[in-house]
Write a protein that holds these residues in place. Structure first.
Motif, PDB file in Angstrom:
ATOM      1  N   ASP A 207       0.840  -1.186   0.000  1.00  0.00           N
ATOM      2  CA  ASP A 207       0.000   0.000   0.000  1.00  0.00           C
ATOM      3  C   ASP A 207       0.877   1.237   0.000  1.00  0.00           C
ATOM      4  OD1 ASP A 207       0.924   0.302   2.545  1.00  0.00           O
ATOM      5  OD2 ASP A 207      -0.971  -0.037   3.545  1.00  0.00           O
ATOM      6  N   LEU A 208       0.239   2.376   0.019  1.00  0.00           N
ATOM      7  CA  LEU A 208       0.965   3.624  -0.166  1.00  0.00           C
ATOM      8  C   LEU A 208       1.499   4.172   1.149  1.00  0.00           C
ATOM      9  CD1 LEU A 208      -1.718   6.358  -0.996  1.00  0.00           C
ATOM     10  CD2 LEU A 208      -2.291   4.068  -0.319  1.00  0.00           C
ATOM     11  N   SER A 209       2.349   3.418   1.794  1.00  0.00           N
ATOM     12  CA  SER A 209       3.005   3.850   3.015  1.00  0.00           C
ATOM     13  C   SER A 209       4.463   4.162   2.727  1.00  0.00           C
ATOM     14  CB  SER A 209       2.926   2.763   4.093  1.00  0.00           C
ATOM     15  OG  SER A 209       1.601   2.550   4.501  1.00  0.00           O
ATOM     16  N   PHE A 210       4.921   5.320   3.172  1.00  0.00           N
ATOM     17  CA  PHE A 210       6.340   5.635   3.129  1.00  0.00           C
ATOM     18  C   PHE A 210       6.971   5.228   4.449  1.00  0.00           C
ATOM     19  CE2 PHE A 210       5.093   8.618  -0.259  1.00  0.00           C
ATOM     20  CZ  PHE A 210       6.073   8.315  -1.191  1.00  0.00           C
ATOM     21  N   PHE A 219      19.245  14.798   8.301  1.00  0.00           N
ATOM     22  CA  PHE A 219      18.864  14.131   7.055  1.00  0.00           C
ATOM     23  C   PHE A 219      17.660  13.222   7.274  1.00  0.00           C
ATOM     24  CE2 PHE A 219      21.651  10.885   8.891  1.00  0.00           C
ATOM     25  CZ  PHE A 219      20.988   9.700   8.584  1.00  0.00           C
ATOM     26  N   MET A 220      16.946  12.953   6.193  1.00  0.00           N
ATOM     27  CA  MET A 220      15.814  12.028   6.219  1.00  0.00           C
ATOM     28  C   MET A 220      16.018  10.971   5.143  1.00  0.00           C
ATOM     29  SD  MET A 220      11.673  12.644   5.806  1.00  0.00           S
ATOM     30  CE  MET A 220      11.682  12.996   4.047  1.00  0.00           C
ATOM     31  N   ARG A 221      15.856   9.723   5.532  1.00  0.00           N
ATOM     32  CA  ARG A 221      15.873   8.608   4.593  1.00  0.00           C
ATOM     33  C   ARG A 221      14.442   8.111   4.430  1.00  0.00           C
ATOM     34  NH1 ARG A 221      19.694   5.106   2.685  1.00  0.00           N
ATOM     35  NH2 ARG A 221      21.329   5.883   4.084  1.00  0.00           N
ATOM     36  N   TYR A 222      14.025   7.887   3.182  1.00  0.00           N
ATOM     37  CA  TYR A 222      12.658   7.420   2.973  1.00  0.00           C
ATOM     38  C   TYR A 222      12.607   6.390   1.854  1.00  0.00           C
ATOM     39  CZ  TYR A 222      12.510  10.879  -0.865  1.00  0.00           C
ATOM     40  OH  TYR A 222      12.758  11.613  -1.997  1.00  0.00           O
ATOM     41  N   TYR A 223      11.604   5.508   1.974  1.00  0.00           N
ATOM     42  CA  TYR A 223      11.431   4.420   1.016  1.00  0.00           C
ATOM     43  C   TYR A 223       9.935   4.158   0.821  1.00  0.00           C
ATOM     44  CZ  TYR A 223      11.988  -0.121  -1.245  1.00  0.00           C
ATOM     45  OH  TYR A 223      11.953  -1.170  -2.138  1.00  0.00           O
ATOM     46  N   PRO A 224       9.502   3.929  -0.428  1.00  0.00           N
ATOM     47  CA  PRO A 224      10.279   3.982  -1.658  1.00  0.00           C
ATOM     48  C   PRO A 224      10.684   5.404  -2.023  1.00  0.00           C
ATOM     49  CG  PRO A 224       7.961   3.725  -2.175  1.00  0.00           C
ATOM     50  CD  PRO A 224       8.074   3.606  -0.685  1.00  0.00           C
ATOM     51  N   LEU A 515       5.856  13.972   0.700  1.00  0.00           N
ATOM     52  CA  LEU A 515       6.261  12.982  -0.284  1.00  0.00           C
ATOM     53  C   LEU A 515       5.132  12.622  -1.244  1.00  0.00           C
ATOM     54  CD1 LEU A 515       8.388  10.610   1.972  1.00  0.00           C
ATOM     55  CD2 LEU A 515       9.193  12.392   0.412  1.00  0.00           C
ATOM     56  N   PHE A 516       3.911  12.980  -0.905  1.00  0.00           N
ATOM     57  CA  PHE A 516       2.791  12.709  -1.806  1.00  0.00           C
ATOM     58  C   PHE A 516       2.532  13.863  -2.772  1.00  0.00           C
ATOM     59  CE2 PHE A 516       1.469   9.587   1.487  1.00  0.00           C
ATOM     60  CZ  PHE A 516       1.434   8.483   0.661  1.00  0.00           C
ATOM     61  N   TYR A 517       3.275  14.956  -2.610  1.00  0.00           N
ATOM     62  CA  TYR A 517       3.098  16.064  -3.543  1.00  0.00           C
ATOM     63  C   TYR A 517       3.579  15.650  -4.929  1.00  0.00           C
ATOM     64  CZ  TYR A 517       2.847  19.192   0.551  1.00  0.00           C
ATOM     65  OH  TYR A 517       2.504  19.805   1.718  1.00  0.00           O
ATOM     66  N   VAL A 518       3.066  16.340  -5.924  1.00  0.00           N
ATOM     67  CA  VAL A 518       3.578  16.216  -7.288  1.00  0.00           C
ATOM     68  C   VAL A 518       4.353  17.481  -7.592  1.00  0.00           C
ATOM     69  CG1 VAL A 518       2.988  15.981  -9.718  1.00  0.00           C
ATOM     70  CG2 VAL A 518       1.664  14.764  -7.986  1.00  0.00           C
TER      71      VAL A 518
END
Length: 1245
Positions: A207-210, A219-224, A515-518
């Motif tokens: 699902d759409l979880s970061f 710093f921030m690490r994020y996936y995907p 992170l959900f912005y376009v």
């Protein structure tokens, strides 16, 4: 033609008046209404096949009564299971990081040497690759580019609603002020690489979880990975203001909840640039406060004060974005003059945090001495304590309260004072000894200004009170310097790390996840668009679960996992409720996470409102003469479900409807959330299958063609990330094929089994519906019907396009411009916006659906002014004008089986069809002696017979031309005659009046605050500052012409800027109210102001002519009749003027017949300050507060809530920790010596 329609037309001919001069009667109007209703009803039922749809469903389904309590308990289990899986993902990341060894490379140079194996690369969020730019500290200031070895290949992700992502690796974001090749930063980036765990979690949930990790190093690490979104759209100079350490989920995980008192020195020396730095510092501090924190801002000079009356009484404000923006806006108008009285200010700050409500008695030594001389005693029945030039009178009760202070449950765990100043003249040790002898309140000092020198005193205050002192020299210093206080506040978390378990997850309130912005940089504007482009920043609210990460007893950062609210909404399926009922969710503060009445986005700017995530449940359930006990929702008390009469708003509060709800609630374990249901009276019915679905008998023919859609954002079955190029309909068809072949529900459909089963029912029942519609195709075209549709609560829409042969659906006169110089010069081609495919894809969430279910057994007619169509050839309209465009109108009706909602059926048709029908009846366009209107259930105009009406008017560029169209306007504001008529309709009971208060409104009004302040500087201090200024200027010269200048330019952060407060002119939250006039159809258990429902009536007593225009009484005399059109939402109003062959009517001349001033009807929202339904239960209550305060200050006052975290009290003295990084940047005298030495060397050469 069907026999019934022939009969109707024959009746139409019989009632036609001979000419415009014939007087009409009430019987005429009633007959017109009945004939119109019969014609509209027959046309609608034949075109939609509504009766046939009811029969189809009766063969497969039946109505059943459901128990809201049982439904909600099942929803509770589903949500708890869902959230537990996401919190476990964050917990596993925490454990994995805490077990990883720290990168043990002592030589910093090795980390930045591309020739060595120890060279650290990371995938940059901003560049989408792992290249590095290296700066060398040598005479030449060399820069080396290390080319990328990996680049993200972003592809559209079906599980992220088409957003481009990459699962190859996690991305790392480093804030702009931070040098991204700093050795310590690189060590932590390399240590935080846990991509294998991220991939495993991602595969398990789909699902759409970061998955996130925010380091205390910034710093921030994020996936995907996903492309980074910049804060401005300029590709040549992109701006990035993001720092993950200011996010709510990081603050919640890194620190315990806090009570923060911000003291702002407003002395004269704080003018100009220093005040700008001070405001920026306050903004950055406010950015680090979440809804679980409390704060207040106290400027001080001759006396301390809070910024407004509500803040003064509340002491501490909950740190919602609404309150933070409100307080920040008031800072803009604070001025400074006078001496800064630190003793009084410090005492008030401590009193606020210690909740000491009894004021102290301040006096001076001179006043005490005078009193002793006059009376022989001080005259004070108090202990007198001297602070500098002040004497404080302290009662025994006051001293006991300080000693025995315990925090209230509604406040934060830790108390904090923050002093923002350019220097204090004293240490004020007596004040700290009185209030903070046991160091229970931390103290932080922010020394403002490049020339600030009074740091010894403010440093002592911080160091002796478990705090930290920083020197904020300029705006660029602000963001990083503020983070020092967060590091201090995280100490108890690190010290008590073993006490934090998996069950101690901290969930944030809702917020917009960046992170959900376009990115606007990646957006391409098409040449031709069917609909207006939506702002990409308006989508996807989330909540995030977080845990602190502690490595070797050192706080390292926070792990987090996002959970989009849209996923939670689907776990409480509204299709299992009645058509009027709905669900909602509250966070631990009682703020709404989702609710059908929540409007988080401002419709004009497309930006979130300041209060989008701090709306109380009572502010959305707009009450009418009753109170909803908020405590029952927070405590999930269902022993006595509360019933409330509310107004339900749709169309961006353009319409409101009355309904009576019963409320149920359940608490979510492990998250402190509350889920609730509002069940409308008599709405406990739903459709149920007669037999379980037979998956092996699914027919692929049900899914053929392109005339069906399902909800674009609901997840019926989970999909693969790579399935983004297929539509939701294509994806579901694939799973339907698997059902047929396997005889069972596919595994990826099991999480939404109930939704899938109900959708299959709708698809099966309606699979032959288009064939029924095709039978009536030729008749529909003759009546101007070009679209028929049927929508269900499960998100299914079946539709049939019956394009009219004499109509164009694109502007035939549009031509592509030549010689375009920029993309913005492109003029989109105007096209018909499809009612379903473009404007209404969300079925039960769309306004046409909600209106239809609220007017059972009525066909709901409305004009569609969002779009138009073009005639192939210029055509004469029913109004007698040559037109090449046509307005459209819609008709919809809800279909029920017994009391259970099946769906909503509807048509879209040319408006001219309605006008032609009314022309045949006798109320057609062009008759200036009988002015006919059709009004809807809220008195908006659906039809006006005035012959000046043109279909092109709603899109006219000239204001005068637009005024010719009355469609969609409110009837009572048209002119004096319609104003009078609306008053009569209300008096006679056709409409009832109600008031709706919009608590989600924005206003531009700002309050102004003036302060007095100024600390008098002694001559020695002024002289010393002058010398320091000279040294600072010499340092600037030194750095300008040496390698130091190059290094400084490289690592110097950009000018500080706080994203949350970027535009305080966008408006602040306020209350607005409007009267509404609702059709009086006598809803059950609703008062109608004593009026019984009326079917038809002459509005003027004795059926006489009235003269509404007092300035021209002889020129205007009218009779007025009204009659409801049966089986519709329409009211037919006929205004008949007195026949006169010699005079021209002056009824509609605005100069001779002007409207009332002020208007008789207060229709339209205006700001209000004390709305009648603000009288809510505000718990916990303060016995010393009054009702007026409760009403006016409800946003400020803390309400009953659930404490979000454990409280760890640190009793360590913390002497081993550093308490300051501030000192003069470089010794002034040393700089002078260096400058003199360089001058000597230069002169000798």
């Amino acid at each position: 033609m069907p026999p019934m329609n022939l009969f109707v037309l024959s009746l139409l001919l019989l009632v036609l008046p001979a000419d415009g001069a014939v007087e009409i009667s009430l019987d005429d109007v009633k007959q017109w209404a009945n004939l119109l209703g019969e014609d509209l009803y027959q046309t609608f039922r034949e075109a939609t096949k509504a009766t046939e749809i009811q029969e189809m469903y009766s063969n497969y389904a039946q109505s059943e009564v459901f128990d809201p309590r049982l439904e909600l308990k099942q929803n509770k289990k589903d949500i708890e299971e869902y959230l537990k899986k996401r919190s476990k993902m964050a917990w596993d990341a925490k454990i994995s990081l805490q077990a990883r060894p720290y990168l043990n490379i002592s030589d910093d140079i090795d980390l930045n040497d591309p020739r060595k194996s120890t060279f650290v690369r990371f995938m940059s969020a901003k560049t989408g690759a792992n290249h590095a730019r290296l700066y060398f500290d040598d005479h030449y200031g060399r820069v080396l580019e290390a080319n990328a070895t990996e680049v993200f290949n972003y592809t559209a992700n079906a599980n992220f609603y088409g957003k481009k992502t990459s699962s190859a690796a996690s991305a790392v974001h480093v804030p702009t002020p931070q040098y991204n090749r700093d050795a310590d930063l690189l060590r932590k980036i390399e240590w935080s690489r846990i991509d294998e765990l991220y991939r495993a979690n991602r595969q398990a949930t789909r699902d759409l979880s970061f998955q996130l990790f925010c380091s205390e190093s910034s710093f921030m690490r994020y996936y995907p990975a996903t492309p980074w979104v910049w804060d401005n759209p300029d590709p040549q100079n992109p701006l990035d203001l993001f720092d993950c350490r200011s996010t709510e989920w990081y603050i919640n995980g890194a620190t315990l909840s806090k009570n923060v008192m911000i003291m702002l020195d407003m002395s004269g020396s704080m003018l100009g640039q220093r005040f700008e730095i001070a405001k920026q510092t306050i903004e950055s501090v406010l950015e680090t406060l979440s809804d679980n924190d409390f704060f207040n801002i106290m400027p001080f000079s001759k006396k301390p004060y809070f910024l407004d009356e509500c803040a003064e009484q509340a002491f501490l404000l909950q740190a919602t974005m609404r309150n933070k923006k409100l307080m920040r806006s008031k800072l803009n108008n604070v001025t400074s003059e006078g001496k800064a009285e630190y003793e009084k200010a410090l005492a008030k700050a401590f009193e606020t945090l210690l909740n000491l409500r009894t004021p102290v008695n301040w006096t001076t030594p001179e006043q005490v001495a005078t009193k002793v001389l006059q009376t022989g005693s001080s005259g004070f029945a108090q202990t007198l304590t001297t602070f500098g030039g002040h004497v404080m009178g302290l009662t025994d009760e006051y001293l006991a309260a300080i000693k025995n202070y315990t925090k209230g449950e509604k406040l934060g765990c830790n108390n904090v004072i923050m002093l923002i100043t350019d220097g204090a003249p004293d240490y004020y040790k007596e004040v700290f000894q009185l209030y903070n002898a046991d160091k229970k309140i931390r103290f932080f000092s922010f020394l403002i200004g490049d020339e600030a020198t009074d740091f010894d005193q403010v440093k002592w205050m911080a160091c002796t009170n478990k705090g930290f002192m920083v020197h904020v020299a300029n705006l660029a210093d602000v963001q990083e310097k503020v983070q020092h206080y967060i590091k201090v506040m995280s100490r108890p978390v690190a010290q008590q790390a073993d006490a934090i378990g998996e069950a101690d997850a901290v969930w944030s309130g809702i917020y917009r996840e960046r992170l959900f912005y376009v990115s606007p940089l990646n957006a391409v504007r098409p040449k031709r668009v069917r609909v207006a482009l939506k702002d990409p920043k308006s989508e996807k609210l989330v909540t995030t679960v977080s845990y602190p990460v502690v490595h070797n007893n050192t706080f390292m950062g926070v792990t987090g996992v996002t959970v989009p609210v849209i996923e939670l909404k689907q776990l409480i399926p509204h299709y299992k409720l009645g058509g009027l009922s709905y669900s909602f969710m509250l966070d631990n503060n009682g703020y709404v996470m989702f609710h059908p009445q929540l409007r988080p986005i401002e419709p004009n700017t497309k930006q979130p409102k300041p209060n989008y995530n701090s709306m109380d449940i009572l502010e959305l359930e707009v009450p009418q003469n009753q109170k909803l006990m908020r405590s029952a929702m927070i405590k999930c008390d269902n022993t006595d479900p509360k019933e409330l009469k509310i107004l339900y708003a749709i169309d961006d509060v353009g319409r409101v409807y009355r309904q009576t709800n019963t409320y149920y609630a359940e608490c979510i374990e492990g998250a402190l959330f509350t889920i609730g249901m509002a069940i409308a009276k008599g709405d406990e019915h739903r459709i149920a299958r007669r037999s379980p679905p037979a998956y092996g008998q699914v027919q692929m023919s049900w899914f053929e063609g392109k005339n069906w859609r399902i909800h674009p954002e609901w997840r019926y079955c989970l999909v693969n990330d790579s399935d983004a190029n297929i539509s939701p309909e294509e994806a579901f068809t694939i799973y339907a094929k698997q059902m047929r072949e396997g005889g069972a529900l596919p595994e990826l459909c099991l999480p939404r089994k109930e939704l899938v089963d109900r959708l299959l029912l709708d698809i099966e029942v309606t699979n032959s519906l288009t064939n029924y519609w095709d039978i009536n195709w030729e008749i529909d075209i003759g009546k101007g019907i070009h679209l028929v549709f049927f929508a269900t609560p499960t998100g299914l829409i079946r539709f049939a396009d019956e394009k009219l042969p004499f109509v164009e659906y694109e502007d035939p006169n549009w031509a592509e411009p030549d010689n375009l110089t920029a993309p913005n010069d492109i003029v989109p081609k105007q096209m018909y916006q499809h009612f379903i495919l473009d404007d209404n894809k969300r079925t039960s969430e769309d306004s046409y659906f909600q209106r239809a279910v609220r007017m059972r057994d009525r066909i709901v007619f409305d004009t569609n002014l969002k779009t138009k169509v073009w005639y192939t050839d210029e055509t004469t309209s029913a109004f007698g004008h040559r037109e090449n465009v046509s307005v459209l109108m819609t008709a919809t009706q809800a279909i029920f089986m017994d009391k259970a909602l099946v769906g909503v059926v509807g048509v879209e048709m040319l408006y001219d069809s309605l006008a032609q029908t009314l022309k045949k009846i006798g109320c057609g366009p062009g008759d200036d002696k009988t002015w006919c209107f059709l009004l809807d259930e809220h008195a908006y105009i659906v039809y006006s017979s005035l012959n000046t009406s043109r279909y092109s008017s709603p899109w006219a560029t000239q204001l005068g031309d637009r005024k010719n169209s009355h469609l969609g306007k409110w009837f009572g504001h048209l002119n004096l005659v319609t104003e009078m008529t609306m008053g009569l309709l209300h008096e006679r009971g056709f409409y009832v009046e109600t008031t709706y208060v919009d608590y989600q409104a924005l206003c531009q009004d700002q309050s102004y605050t003036v302060a007095g302040a100024m600390r008098l500087l002694n001559p020695f201090l002024s002289t010393f500052k002058s010398f320091h200024w000279i040294g600072r200027e010499l340092w600037s010269l030194l750095t300008e012409y040496t390698i130091l200048g190059v290094i400084s330019a490289i690592i110097r952060p950009t000018e500080a800027y706080t994203a949350s407060f970027h535009d305080l002119n966008e408006g602040l939250p306020c209350d607005k109210a409007s009267h509404f006039y609702l059709a009086n159809w006598k809803e059950e258990n609703w008062e109608s102001e004593g009026h019984a429902p009326v079917i038809a009536e002459s509005l003027i007593p004795n059926d006489r002519y009235d003269k509404p225009c007092k300035q021209s009484a002889q020129g205007c005399a009218v009779k007025i009749y009204a009659s409801w059109v049966p089986k519709t939402n329409l009211l037919l109003v006929a205004i008949a003027q007195k026949p006169s062959a010699d005079t021209v009517s002056e009824c509609y001349n605005p100069e001779k017949c002007p409207m009332s001033v002020p208007p008789k009807f207060l229709f339209g929202f205006t700001q209000v300050y004390n709305a009648t339904d603000k009288h809510m239960d505000m718990l916990p209550t303060d016995p010393e507060s009054d009702a007026e305060f409760e009403n006016q200050c409800r946003h400020i006052r803390s309400k009953e809530r659930k404490s979000p975290s454990k409280c760890f009290i640190s009793n360590d003295d913390e002497a081993e920790y550093p308490c300051s990084n501030a000192s003069l940047a470089t010794s002034t005298w040393l700089l002078i010596c260096i400058f003199a030495l360089l001058s000597t060397i230069r002169s000798r050469t």
